[in-house]
Motif scaffolding. Structure first.
Motif, PDB file in Angstrom:
ATOM      1  N   THR A  32       1.812 -85.499 -66.378  1.00  0.00           N
ATOM      2  CA  THR A  32       0.558 -85.996 -66.939  1.00  0.00           C
ATOM      3  C   THR A  32       0.815 -86.914 -68.126  1.00  0.00           C
ATOM      4  OG1 THR A  32       0.377 -84.082 -68.391  1.00  0.00           O
ATOM      5  CG2 THR A  32      -0.738 -83.943 -66.247  1.00  0.00           C
ATOM      6  N   ALA A  33      -0.156 -87.774 -68.379  1.00  0.00           N
ATOM      7  CA  ALA A  33      -0.143 -88.647 -69.556  1.00  0.00           C
ATOM      8  C   ALA A  33      -1.584 -89.045 -69.837  1.00  0.00           C
ATOM      9  CB  ALA A  33       0.718 -89.882 -69.312  1.00  0.00           C
ATOM     10  N   LEU A  37      -7.221 -95.144 -73.672  1.00  0.00           N
ATOM     11  CA  LEU A  37      -8.520 -94.629 -74.090  1.00  0.00           C
ATOM     12  C   LEU A  37      -8.530 -93.109 -74.209  1.00  0.00           C
ATOM     13  CD1 LEU A  37     -10.783 -96.961 -71.916  1.00  0.00           C
ATOM     14  CD2 LEU A  37     -10.136 -97.213 -74.333  1.00  0.00           C
ATOM     15  N   GLY A  38      -7.409 -92.463 -73.918  1.00  0.00           N
ATOM     16  CA  GLY A  38      -7.304 -91.011 -74.024  1.00  0.00           C
ATOM     17  C   GLY A  38      -7.628 -90.257 -72.754  1.00  0.00           C
ATOM     18  N   ALA A  39      -7.933 -90.972 -71.670  1.00  0.00           N
ATOM     19  CA  ALA A  39      -8.244 -90.303 -70.402  1.00  0.00           C
ATOM     20  C   ALA A  39      -6.958 -89.771 -69.764  1.00  0.00           C
ATOM     21  CB  ALA A  39      -8.932 -91.272 -69.448  1.00  0.00           C
ATOM     22  N   PRO A  40      -7.012 -88.554 -69.206  1.00  0.00           N
ATOM     23  CA  PRO A  40      -5.813 -87.977 -68.593  1.00  0.00           C
ATOM     24  C   PRO A  40      -5.558 -88.547 -67.197  1.00  0.00           C
ATOM     25  CG  PRO A  40      -7.624 -86.444 -68.377  1.00  0.00           C
ATOM     26  CD  PRO A  40      -8.138 -87.619 -69.183  1.00  0.00           C
ATOM     27  N   HIS A  41      -4.286 -88.689 -66.863  1.00  0.00           N
ATOM     28  CA  HIS A  41      -3.842 -89.134 -65.537  1.00  0.00           C
ATOM     29  C   HIS A  41      -2.650 -88.273 -65.160  1.00  0.00           C
ATOM     30  CE1 HIS A  41      -6.275 -92.836 -65.507  1.00  0.00           C
ATOM     31  NE2 HIS A  41      -6.108 -92.761 -66.830  1.00  0.00           N
ATOM     32  N   GLY A  42      -2.388 -88.161 -63.851  1.00  0.00           N
ATOM     33  CA  GLY A  42      -1.236 -87.375 -63.450  1.00  0.00           C
ATOM     34  C   GLY A  42      -0.895 -87.523 -61.994  1.00  0.00           C
ATOM     35  N   PHE A  43       0.265 -86.981 -61.636  1.00  0.00           N
ATOM     36  CA  PHE A  43       0.740 -87.035 -60.257  1.00  0.00           C
ATOM     37  C   PHE A  43       1.648 -85.847 -59.979  1.00  0.00           C
ATOM     38  CE2 PHE A  43       3.836 -89.332 -62.806  1.00  0.00           C
ATOM     39  CZ  PHE A  43       5.077 -88.999 -62.267  1.00  0.00           C
ATOM     40  N   THR A  44       1.795 -85.537 -58.708  1.00  0.00           N
ATOM     41  CA  THR A  44       2.715 -84.505 -58.249  1.00  0.00           C
ATOM     42  C   THR A  44       4.039 -85.164 -57.914  1.00  0.00           C
ATOM     43  OG1 THR A  44       0.927 -83.167 -57.336  1.00  0.00           O
ATOM     44  CG2 THR A  44       3.125 -82.764 -56.455  1.00  0.00           C
ATOM     45  N   ALA A  45       5.141 -84.505 -58.257  1.00  0.00           N
ATOM     46  CA  ALA A  45       6.462 -85.057 -57.944  1.00  0.00           C
ATOM     47  C   ALA A  45       7.420 -83.946 -57.543  1.00  0.00           C
ATOM     48  CB  ALA A  45       7.030 -85.808 -59.152  1.00  0.00           C
ATOM     49  N   PHE A  94      -3.140 -83.178 -57.178  1.00  0.00           N
ATOM     50  CA  PHE A  94      -2.464 -84.235 -57.923  1.00  0.00           C
ATOM     51  C   PHE A  94      -1.694 -85.191 -57.011  1.00  0.00           C
ATOM     52  CE2 PHE A  94      -3.713 -81.905 -61.576  1.00  0.00           C
ATOM     53  CZ  PHE A  94      -3.674 -82.808 -62.628  1.00  0.00           C
ATOM     54  N   ALA A  95      -1.498 -84.806 -55.761  1.00  0.00           N
ATOM     55  CA  ALA A  95      -0.837 -85.681 -54.790  1.00  0.00           C
ATOM     56  C   ALA A  95      -1.845 -86.492 -53.983  1.00  0.00           C
ATOM     57  CB  ALA A  95       0.026 -84.850 -53.836  1.00  0.00           C
ATOM     58  N   THR A  96      -3.145 -86.243 -54.177  1.00  0.00           N
ATOM     59  CA  THR A  96      -4.185 -86.894 -53.385  1.00  0.00           C
ATOM     60  C   THR A  96      -4.775 -88.087 -54.129  1.00  0.00           C
ATOM     61  OG1 THR A  96      -4.725 -84.787 -52.343  1.00  0.00           O
ATOM     62  CG2 THR A  96      -6.395 -86.533 -52.214  1.00  0.00           C
ATOM     63  N   ARG A  97      -4.667 -89.253 -53.501  1.00  0.00           N
ATOM     64  CA  ARG A  97      -5.224 -90.477 -54.077  1.00  0.00           C
ATOM     65  C   ARG A  97      -6.741 -90.346 -54.195  1.00  0.00           C
ATOM     66  NH1 ARG A  97      -3.892 -95.637 -54.960  1.00  0.00           N
ATOM     67  NH2 ARG A  97      -1.789 -95.414 -54.148  1.00  0.00           N
ATOM     68  N   GLY A  98      -7.252 -90.666 -55.377  1.00  0.00           N
ATOM     69  CA  GLY A  98      -8.693 -90.659 -55.602  1.00  0.00           C
ATOM     70  C   GLY A  98      -9.280 -89.303 -55.958  1.00  0.00           C
ATOM     71  N   ALA A  99      -8.473 -88.239 -55.931  1.00  0.00           N
ATOM     72  CA  ALA A  99      -8.999 -86.910 -56.270  1.00  0.00           C
ATOM     73  C   ALA A  99      -9.308 -86.839 -57.764  1.00  0.00           C
ATOM     74  CB  ALA A  99      -7.974 -85.833 -55.905  1.00  0.00           C
ATOM     75  N   ASP A 100     -10.335 -86.057 -58.110  1.00  0.00           N
ATOM     76  CA  ASP A 100     -10.650 -85.805 -59.517  1.00  0.00           C
ATOM     77  C   ASP A 100      -9.713 -84.687 -59.966  1.00  0.00           C
ATOM     78  OD1 ASP A 100     -11.675 -85.585 -62.025  1.00  0.00           O
ATOM     79  OD2 ASP A 100     -13.749 -85.237 -61.379  1.00  0.00           O
ATOM     80  N   LYS A 101      -8.600 -85.064 -60.535  1.00  0.00           N
ATOM     81  CA  LYS A 101      -7.482 -84.156 -60.755  1.00  0.00           C
ATOM     82  C   LYS A 101      -7.683 -83.160 -61.885  1.00  0.00           C
ATOM     83  CE  LYS A 101      -4.566 -87.480 -58.600  1.00  0.00           C
ATOM     84  NZ  LYS A 101      -3.612 -88.537 -58.665  1.00  0.00           N
ATOM     85  N   PHE A 102      -8.565 -83.448 -62.809  1.00  0.00           N
ATOM     86  CA  PHE A 102      -8.719 -82.593 -63.990  1.00  0.00           C
ATOM     87  C   PHE A 102     -10.058 -81.868 -64.018  1.00  0.00           C
ATOM     88  CE2 PHE A 102      -5.533 -85.759 -64.976  1.00  0.00           C
ATOM     89  CZ  PHE A 102      -4.552 -85.012 -65.606  1.00  0.00           C
ATOM     90  N   THR A 103     -10.648 -81.617 -62.860  1.00  0.00           N
ATOM     91  CA  THR A 103     -11.995 -81.038 -62.816  1.00  0.00           C
ATOM     92  C   THR A 103     -12.075 -79.554 -63.086  1.00  0.00           C
ATOM     93  OG1 THR A 103     -11.811 -80.701 -60.439  1.00  0.00           O
ATOM     94  CG2 THR A 103     -12.868 -82.728 -61.168  1.00  0.00           C
ATOM     95  N   ASP A 104     -11.087 -78.781 -62.697  1.00  0.00           N
ATOM     96  CA  ASP A 104     -11.250 -77.327 -62.730  1.00  0.00           C
ATOM     97  C   ASP A 104     -11.003 -76.678 -64.086  1.00  0.00           C
ATOM     98  OD1 ASP A 104      -8.536 -77.179 -63.052  1.00  0.00           O
ATOM     99  OD2 ASP A 104      -8.130 -76.172 -61.174  1.00  0.00           O
ATOM    100  N   GLY A 105     -10.524 -77.399 -65.067  1.00  0.00           N
ATOM    101  CA  GLY A 105     -10.338 -76.850 -66.397  1.00  0.00           C
ATOM    102  C   GLY A 105      -9.154 -75.923 -66.568  1.00  0.00           C
ATOM    103  N   ALA A 106      -8.284 -75.817 -65.561  1.00  0.00           N
ATOM    104  CA  ALA A 106      -7.117 -74.935 -65.648  1.00  0.00           C
ATOM    105  C   ALA A 106      -5.951 -75.643 -66.331  1.00  0.00           C
ATOM    106  CB  ALA A 106      -6.721 -74.463 -64.250  1.00  0.00           C
ATOM    107  N   THR A 114      -0.737 -84.156 -74.399  1.00  0.00           N
ATOM    108  CA  THR A 114      -0.875 -84.329 -72.950  1.00  0.00           C
ATOM    109  C   THR A 114      -1.291 -83.008 -72.305  1.00  0.00           C
ATOM    110  OG1 THR A 114       1.474 -83.887 -72.557  1.00  0.00           O
ATOM    111  CG2 THR A 114       0.816 -86.198 -72.854  1.00  0.00           C
ATOM    112  N   PRO A 115      -2.004 -83.083 -71.175  1.00  0.00           N
ATOM    113  CA  PRO A 115      -2.405 -81.849 -70.493  1.00  0.00           C
ATOM    114  C   PRO A 115      -1.233 -81.212 -69.759  1.00  0.00           C
ATOM    115  CG  PRO A 115      -3.694 -83.760 -69.739  1.00  0.00           C
ATOM    116  CD  PRO A 115      -2.583 -84.273 -70.577  1.00  0.00           C
TER     117      PRO A 115
END
Length: 167
Positions: A32-33, A37-45, A94-106, A114-115
């Protein structure tokens, strides 16, 4: 495959290369990073490994086609969550393009802002030190500035699917 045609690179076609590397089991991380603007982004690796003990360095690879690619070309810091066997849904999201990755609050916030995935086997707060272009990927080399450890069994990626160790 591109348009039904098998790509060949220096005598090894892309499908054969992909199939051979799918036989290598690896751990799974979420990286994650935050953008400017402070918005979180991330990916699975699954392309993650340690590089050095002194200083503590790790590397992770990110495809140029990833939606978070631009964020990681500019970010100063990142977070890495080493996933547990029961976090498949997080890995898939986090591996799905376009998914809202930070929705569940976990998520929790690492000391660098960083998250990180709550309940991960380990979390790493990192300062990105180097970026290298390698084929169609960017290699991020990051210095670990903080660690956290959890409990559980690791998630594995093998033969194109998320797996877990038998107990």
């Amino acid at each position: 495959m591109t348009g039904g045609i098998t790509e060949t690179v220096r005598g090894v076609d892309a499908d054969s290369f992909r199939a051979a590397l799918a036989r290598f089991a690896s751990g799974v991380v979420v990286v994650t990073a935050r953008d400017a603007l402070g918005a979180p982004h991330g990916f699975t690796a699954s392309s993650f490994c340690s590089v050095s003990l002194r200083p503590p360095l790790v590397l992770v690879c990110l495809a140029e086609t990833a939606t978070s690619y631009d964020t990681f070309t500019r970010a100063a810091d990142c977070g890495i969550s080493i996933l547990a066997h029961d976090q498949t849904a997080v890995a898939q999201r986090f591996a799905t393009r376009g998914a809202d990755k930070f929705t569940d609050g976990a998520f929790e916030t690492l000391p660098n802002g960083t998250p990180a995935v709550r309940g991960a086997l380990a979390t790493l707060a990192c300062r990105i030190r180097q970026r290298h272009t390698a084929g169609d990927h960017m290699i991020l080399v990051a210095e670990v500035t903080h660690t956290g450890e959890g409990e559980g069994r690791p998630m594995l990626y093998f033969d194109g699917a998320f797996r877990e160790l038998a107990s």
